[in-house]
Design a protein around this motif. Structure first.
Motif, short mmCIF file in Angstrom:
data_model
loop_
_atom_site.label_atom_id
_atom_site.label_comp_id
_atom_site.label_asym_id
_atom_site.label_seq_id
_atom_site.Cartn_x
_atom_site.Cartn_y
_atom_site.Cartn_z
N UNK A 112 4.16 -4.30 -11.17
CA UNK A 112 4.33 -3.14 -10.29
C UNK A 112 3.16 -2.16 -10.46
N UNK A 113 2.63 -2.01 -11.68
CA UNK A 113 1.46 -1.17 -11.89
C UNK A 113 0.25 -1.74 -11.16
N UNK A 114 0.11 -3.06 -11.17
CA UNK A 114 -0.98 -3.70 -10.44
C UNK A 114 -0.87 -3.41 -8.94
N UNK A 115 0.35 -3.47 -8.40
CA UNK A 115 0.55 -3.19 -6.98
C UNK A 115 0.23 -1.72 -6.68
N UNK A 116 0.62 -0.82 -7.56
CA UNK A 116 0.30 0.60 -7.37
C UNK A 116 -1.21 0.80 -7.35
N UNK A 117 -1.92 0.13 -8.25
CA UNK A 117 -3.38 0.22 -8.29
C UNK A 117 -3.99 -0.32 -7.01
N UNK A 118 -3.47 -1.44 -6.52
CA UNK A 118 -3.98 -2.01 -5.28
C UNK A 118 -3.90 -1.00 -4.14
N UNK A 119 -2.73 -0.38 -3.95
CA UNK A 119 -2.57 0.55 -2.83
C UNK A 119 -3.46 1.77 -2.97
N UNK A 120 -3.64 2.26 -4.20
CA UNK A 120 -4.51 3.42 -4.40
C UNK A 120 -5.97 3.04 -4.22
N UNK A 121 -6.37 1.91 -4.78
CA UNK A 121 -7.76 1.50 -4.78
C UNK A 121 -8.21 1.00 -3.40
N UNK A 122 -7.40 0.16 -2.77
CA UNK A 122 -7.81 -0.49 -1.53
C UNK A 122 -7.37 0.23 -0.27
N UNK A 123 -6.22 0.90 -0.33
CA UNK A 123 -5.66 1.52 0.88
C UNK A 123 -5.64 3.05 0.82
N UNK A 124 -5.99 3.63 -0.33
CA UNK A 124 -5.92 5.08 -0.54
C UNK A 124 -4.53 5.62 -0.23
N UNK A 125 -3.52 4.86 -0.64
CA UNK A 125 -2.13 5.23 -0.44
C UNK A 125 -1.45 5.36 -1.80
N UNK A 126 -1.22 6.57 -2.29
CA UNK A 126 -0.48 6.74 -3.53
C UNK A 126 0.90 6.06 -3.42
N UNK A 127 1.19 5.19 -4.36
CA UNK A 127 2.40 4.37 -4.29
C UNK A 127 3.02 4.28 -5.67
N UNK A 128 4.33 4.26 -5.70
CA UNK A 128 5.06 4.16 -6.97
C UNK A 128 6.20 3.16 -6.81
N UNK A 129 6.36 2.27 -7.78
CA UNK A 129 7.47 1.33 -7.82
C UNK A 129 8.29 1.56 -9.08
N UNK A 130 9.59 1.51 -8.94
CA UNK A 130 10.50 1.51 -10.09
C UNK A 130 11.43 0.32 -9.87
#
Length: 349
Positions: free
Chosen positions: A150-168
């Motif tokens: 889930x941390x990897x997915x959060x990094x992807x959205x911030x890094x590639x899409x500039x979309x702050x994202x959080x998963x729990x």
């Protein structure tokens, strides 16, 4: 919550928005879908946990894309767990469910007592979007970091899409009174659109692990305060609330975000689904010569193939495979003139 309501929320993704801050999100519950995925394979506990996590991420991520065909999440590493893959197939119409499948490849002799994520080693996390024939597939890749998928997915959205994202997320084996034990998973996704996109050069040297971009590098002022507040509220969620089934998604949202004015939309149903067919296997093998096909032929005189996702088993007459096939799939001889034309066409390609 009644048994009827429990069933109603099983295998669904519920979109919502927090009106106070315009943060959007989704709540996912996987029940039969996840149990179907994991029951097809005899995975050790750490591998099952990783497959469950990626399947849940896929369920939450797939509906965020205006998808015509398939979104895939893939994890590759050099550790005991070599590959984890999950696919989300878009619904074919408004009244049909989306489909999910997932699978993992691992070396059982290399598994140890470390946490599941550490069993992957060094590698990458990828999101692939395929909109079907006539379109160019998109692929985004980020390194493995943060201690979880889930941390990897959060990094992807911030890094590639500039979309702050959080998963729990949470998953595990669950048992309701009077029913057999089976797998369940649940999770919440938060995402917000920054008021100002980052400019060229601004994304260099983020505050995350290895200089990766995080939400704090993208959001400013009031939007940063809104994001931090929503995340603090999400931090209070308990595992049993995420997995259910006694707490419904709407009750969960009210418990977590009642001061943020949550508003829900129509839920999306999901089910297990695989796209493998004998015709697809034939197409995959169509690039091979008769010599190559012969090397794949078993002592029983057939070519076999097993789907890694659903476990389907296929057997073929080797004479019907490859670009030098002499019979069609029904065993009827192929016209030599058509064969010559096909061979010339393949050679030209």
């Amino acid at each position: 919550m009644s048994k009827i309501n429990q069933i109603a929320w099983d295998d669904t993704v519920l979109p919502f928005q927090l009106d106070r801050s315009s943060i959007r999100g989704r709540v996912a519950r996987l029940d039969g879908v996840l149990d179907h995925i994991l029951s097809r394979h005899d995975y050790p506990a750490p591998v099952s946990a990783l497959v469950a996590e990626l399947a849940l991420l896929t369920a939450l991520t797939g509906p965020t894309v205006k998808l015509r065909w398939k979104l895939s999440l893939q994890v590759r590493g050099n550790g005991a767990v070599r590959t984890i893959a999950a696919d989300f197939f878009a619904p074919q119409s408004d009244d049909t469910p989306a489909r999910i499948r997932a699978w993992a490849s691992f070396d059982p002799e290399r598994l140890d007592d470390r946490p599941p994520f550490e069993q992957i080693g060094d590698g990458y996390f990828a999101i692939l979007i395929d909109q079907g024939p006539g379109s160019q597939p998109y692929q985004g890749i980020t390194p493995l970091s943060g201690g979880s998928l889930s941390s990897c997915a959060q990094t992807y959205f911030a890094q590639s899409e500039q979309l702050p994202t959080r998963f729990q997320l949470a998953s595990g084996r669950s048992q309701i009174s009077g029913q057999p034990e089976h797998w369940r998973a649940g999770g919440v996704m938060l995402q917000t659109l920054p008021a100002r996109p980052m400019e060229a050069g601004e994304g260099e040297g983020g505050s995350g692990e290895g200089g990766l971009i995080e939400a704090a590098d993208i959001l400013q002022g009031a939007e940063s305060e809104d994001w931090n507040r929503a995340n603090l509220l999400l931090d209070t969620v308990e595992k049993l609330e995420l997995i259910g089934p006694t707490v419904g998604p709407t009750d969960l949202l009210l418990r977590l975000f009642h001061e943020e004015t949550p508003r829900v939309f129509d839920a999306q149903r999901v089910e297990f689904g695989c796209s493998c067919t004998s015709d697809r296997v034939r197409d995959t093998l169509s690039i091979y010569s008769a010599k190559d096909i012969a090397s794949m032929t078993t002592d029983n005189g057939v070519v076999t193939a097993d789907c890694q996702f659903c476990g389907a088993h296929y057997e073929f007459d080797p004479n019907s495979l490859g670009f030098e096939a002499t019979v069609d799939q029904d065993g009827k001889p192929i016209d030599p003139d058509r064969y010559d034309g096909d061979a010339q066409g393949r050679a030209a390609e």
